[in-house]
Design an enzyme around this catalytic site. Structure first.
Site, PDB file in Angstrom:
ATOM      1  N   GLN A  26       0.839  -1.197   0.000  1.00  0.00           N
ATOM      2  CA  GLN A  26       0.000   0.000   0.000  1.00  0.00           C
ATOM      3  C   GLN A  26       0.875   1.248   0.000  1.00  0.00           C
ATOM      4  O   GLN A  26       2.088   1.166   0.163  1.00  0.00           O
ATOM      5  CB  GLN A  26      -0.934  -0.025   1.225  1.00  0.00           C
ATOM      6  CG  GLN A  26      -0.213  -0.341   2.528  1.00  0.00           C
ATOM      7  CD  GLN A  26      -1.079  -1.034   3.581  1.00  0.00           C
ATOM      8  OE1 GLN A  26      -2.292  -1.189   3.420  1.00  0.00           O
ATOM      9  NE2 GLN A  26      -0.462  -1.438   4.671  1.00  0.00           N
ATOM     10  N   ASP A  46       0.682   0.104  13.665  1.00  0.00           N
ATOM     11  CA  ASP A  46       1.176   1.328  14.310  1.00  0.00           C
ATOM     12  C   ASP A  46       1.459   1.127  15.792  1.00  0.00           C
ATOM     13  O   ASP A  46       1.986   2.012  16.456  1.00  0.00           O
ATOM     14  CB  ASP A  46       0.194   2.479  14.092  1.00  0.00           C
ATOM     15  CG  ASP A  46      -1.212   2.129  14.580  1.00  0.00           C
ATOM     16  OD1 ASP A  46      -1.376   1.734  15.756  1.00  0.00           O
ATOM     17  OD2 ASP A  46      -2.167   2.253  13.785  1.00  0.00           O
ATOM     18  N   GLY A  85      -2.295 -12.088   8.464  1.00  0.00           N
ATOM     19  CA  GLY A  85      -3.065 -12.401   9.667  1.00  0.00           C
ATOM     20  C   GLY A  85      -4.081 -13.508   9.454  1.00  0.00           C
ATOM     21  O   GLY A  85      -4.376 -14.280  10.373  1.00  0.00           O
ATOM     22  N   ASP A 103      -7.629  -5.146  14.176  1.00  0.00           N
ATOM     23  CA  ASP A 103      -7.411  -3.701  14.060  1.00  0.00           C
ATOM     24  C   ASP A 103      -6.969  -3.445  12.626  1.00  0.00           C
ATOM     25  O   ASP A 103      -5.796  -3.272  12.342  1.00  0.00           O
ATOM     26  CB  ASP A 103      -6.316  -3.308  15.060  1.00  0.00           C
ATOM     27  CG  ASP A 103      -5.925  -1.843  14.954  1.00  0.00           C
ATOM     28  OD1 ASP A 103      -6.547  -1.110  14.170  1.00  0.00           O
ATOM     29  OD2 ASP A 103      -4.969  -1.447  15.644  1.00  0.00           O
ATOM     30  N   SER A 104      -7.927  -3.452  11.729  1.00  0.00           N
ATOM     31  CA  SER A 104      -7.605  -3.450  10.308  1.00  0.00           C
ATOM     32  C   SER A 104      -8.042  -2.162   9.633  1.00  0.00           C
ATOM     33  O   SER A 104      -8.752  -1.344  10.215  1.00  0.00           O
ATOM     34  CB  SER A 104      -8.321  -4.617   9.628  1.00  0.00           C
ATOM     35  OG  SER A 104      -9.698  -4.323   9.501  1.00  0.00           O
ATOM     36  N   THR A 105      -7.628  -2.005   8.392  1.00  0.00           N
ATOM     37  CA  THR A 105      -8.149  -0.956   7.525  1.00  0.00           C
ATOM     38  C   THR A 105      -9.579  -1.346   7.102  1.00  0.00           C
ATOM     39  O   THR A 105     -10.116  -2.349   7.543  1.00  0.00           O
ATOM     40  CB  THR A 105      -7.234  -0.795   6.295  1.00  0.00           C
ATOM     41  OG1 THR A 105      -7.003  -2.095   5.738  1.00  0.00           O
ATOM     42  CG2 THR A 105      -5.884  -0.219   6.695  1.00  0.00           C
ATOM     43  N   ASP A 106     -10.183  -0.522   6.264  1.00  0.00           N
ATOM     44  CA  ASP A 106     -11.560  -0.744   5.816  1.00  0.00           C
ATOM     45  C   ASP A 106     -11.689  -2.057   5.035  1.00  0.00           C
ATOM     46  O   ASP A 106     -10.700  -2.573   4.500  1.00  0.00           O
ATOM     47  CB  ASP A 106     -12.012   0.420   4.920  1.00  0.00           C
ATOM     48  CG  ASP A 106     -12.000   1.745   5.675  1.00  0.00           C
ATOM     49  OD1 ASP A 106     -12.178   1.737   6.900  1.00  0.00           O
ATOM     50  OD2 ASP A 106     -11.808   2.782   5.015  1.00  0.00           O
ATOM     51  N   PRO A 163      -6.484  -4.899   1.084  1.00  0.00           N
ATOM     52  CA  PRO A 163      -5.842  -5.992   1.801  1.00  0.00           C
ATOM     53  C   PRO A 163      -6.670  -6.544   2.966  1.00  0.00           C
ATOM     54  O   PRO A 163      -6.520  -7.705   3.345  1.00  0.00           O
ATOM     55  CB  PRO A 163      -4.530  -5.379   2.326  1.00  0.00           C
ATOM     56  CG  PRO A 163      -4.444  -3.998   1.822  1.00  0.00           C
ATOM     57  CD  PRO A 163      -5.621  -3.707   0.969  1.00  0.00           C
TER      58      PRO A 163
END
Lengths: 290, 290
Positions: A37, A92, A144, A162-165, A169
């Site tokens: 990304q 993060d 994951g 705890d992921s992106t939208d 990915p």
């Protein structure tokens, strides 16, 4: 065409709602294309540093406490005695930091597919990544979904997603198959929590996740609501699920004893469980297998 | 200079935070300069109609329910038996509509300085203004500060201050003098509620209001928190004060029996009372005269 002003702005458009949120910045501190990304960091005027992945705001120094505290503490204080925790995504280290505030946690494994997120966070959010030196923390850079699929049955107490939208990915993290693998990897009193988008913009996602977790064999499912200024609509949710039903009550005294929180306390935990009428009606209409 | 895209956007910049919120619109439906302010209405893509006053978003069809329900119901279900209600501001009639859902209310007087707000709302938000035909509703177009100053002592049960931000025409509604006049106009079990801006951006305003209400002779002061997508930060507050101390508990059963709410219910009422840690610490540090 719309012009904000002659300053520099970072803007994220939420097409689904025809809305946009913008932050004024002094300079772009970093930009790179990782194997997965595009990661950028801006020095904003009033939100500290801002990390952006593929054009979506991920976190700001000023208000990431809301999301990270709410992803970690409610699930860890509802599980009766969490010792083995896995964080899927979360590169993060903000969620990891909150998890490590819990003395009972013996192992916190963070599995993010993109090591570059962690390395960039080390440079621009050191207050979050410093916790990775804790001997209980283990940072893996791996897929994951595969990691959970390969985990021993019953080997985890809590899984935090705890992921992106759910595009790109992270899409595979919002599926029935993944939830079944999570269920298998969890012990009999295990629990899971996953960020579940905006109540105002994405109620369909919240409802689908609720139903899929139910189908995957979780005994109880419960959404959590909290503010998050930089995310679309400024209002966000997470969805918590427990293998056992009913979901245990949370440990109030321990909630108020956690150190250094900016948002979370026992009253806020209880408050996050309250369902707005339009959410309550929608979730009450779902078929339950329980 | 920053360009959103080639569509039409309405944008409100929050200078204090270097942030901005934008809504894409199909067309501008209305614009006028009233004797007091500039009123505009846009037909947005996904938020229904949007009313803007002097460049600040006031309400959208899609999510005004959050603000209006939270301004009306908590105070009316905390006062033991509210009969005489005054709304200062609130010209769009959205708060009035919620107040009139309470059967015990015998008189609801709305005092907005600008009649044009109500007339424009009649054209573009008729679902809100229809309630003004209720025989218990009385619409006055007058200066709310003078009206409260002239009200008979002890003649009101609840005062709801539904104003614009504390700059411009509404500035005088955020002062100790005004709160003293409200205190005088309220009966001995009287209560007041006022919109009090964003917890994230305007904690100074919330703290100052808290202290001024205390100084004005209110026995108990309590903030309320709720999401509001179109307002700066997406997170908003109101501040509630009661003449008597402690503030009574709210009537849970009646809260769940109110008809046609989208956000408010008894759980949400309790949730709105929870104070985030950073707010709790700030308010705990205020000197109290009680």
């Amino acid at each position: 065409m719309h012009v904000l002003d002659d300053k520099q702005w970072f803007t994220e458009v939420a097409d689904i709602a025809g809305s946009a949120f913008s932050l004024r910045y002094r300079r772009k501190l970093h930009q790179e294309r990782s194997g997965f990304q595009t990661i950028a960091v801006y020095e904003t005027e009033h939100f500290g540093n801002l990390m952006v992945i593929d054009g979506f705001t991920m976190l700001s120094s000023r208000e990431n406490f809301l999301y990270h505290e709410m992803l970690a503490h409610p699930v860890l204080l509802t599980h009766p005695a969490p010792r083995r925790v896995a964080i899927i995504g979360g590169g993060d280290c903000g969620t990891l930091r909150e998890v490590l505030k819990h003395d009972g946690v013996q192992e916190a494994t963070q599995i993010d597919i993109d090591e570059r997120v962690t390395r960039v966070a080390e440079d621009f959010f050191p207050e979050l990544t410093a916790c990775s030196r804790d001997p209980r923390a283990k940072l893996l850079f791996d897929d994951g979904i595969k990691w959970i699929g390969a985990a021993s049955a019953g080997s985890l107490d809590v899984i935090i997603i705890d992921s992106t939208d759910p595009v790109g990915p992270a899409e595979g993290l919002f599926t029935l198959d993944f939830y079944r693998d999570c269920r298998r990897a969890l012990a009999n009193d295990g629990m899971l929590v996953q960020q579940s988008e905006s109540p105002l913009y994405h109620l369909d996602i919240i409802a689908a996740m609720h139903q899929d977790l139910d189908r995957a064999g979780f005994g109880a499912v419960q959404p959590l609501f909290f503010p998050q200024t930089i995310y679309p609509s400024g209002w966000w949710s997470a969805t918590m699920a427990s293998v056992r039903a009913p979901m245990p009550d949370f440990r109030r005294a321990e909630a108020d004893a956690l150190p250094d929180n900016e948002y979370y306390n026992a009253d806020i935990h209880a408050a996050a469980l309250a369902q707005p009428e339009f959410v309550r009606r929608r979730l009450a209409g779902l078929a339950s297998s329980n």
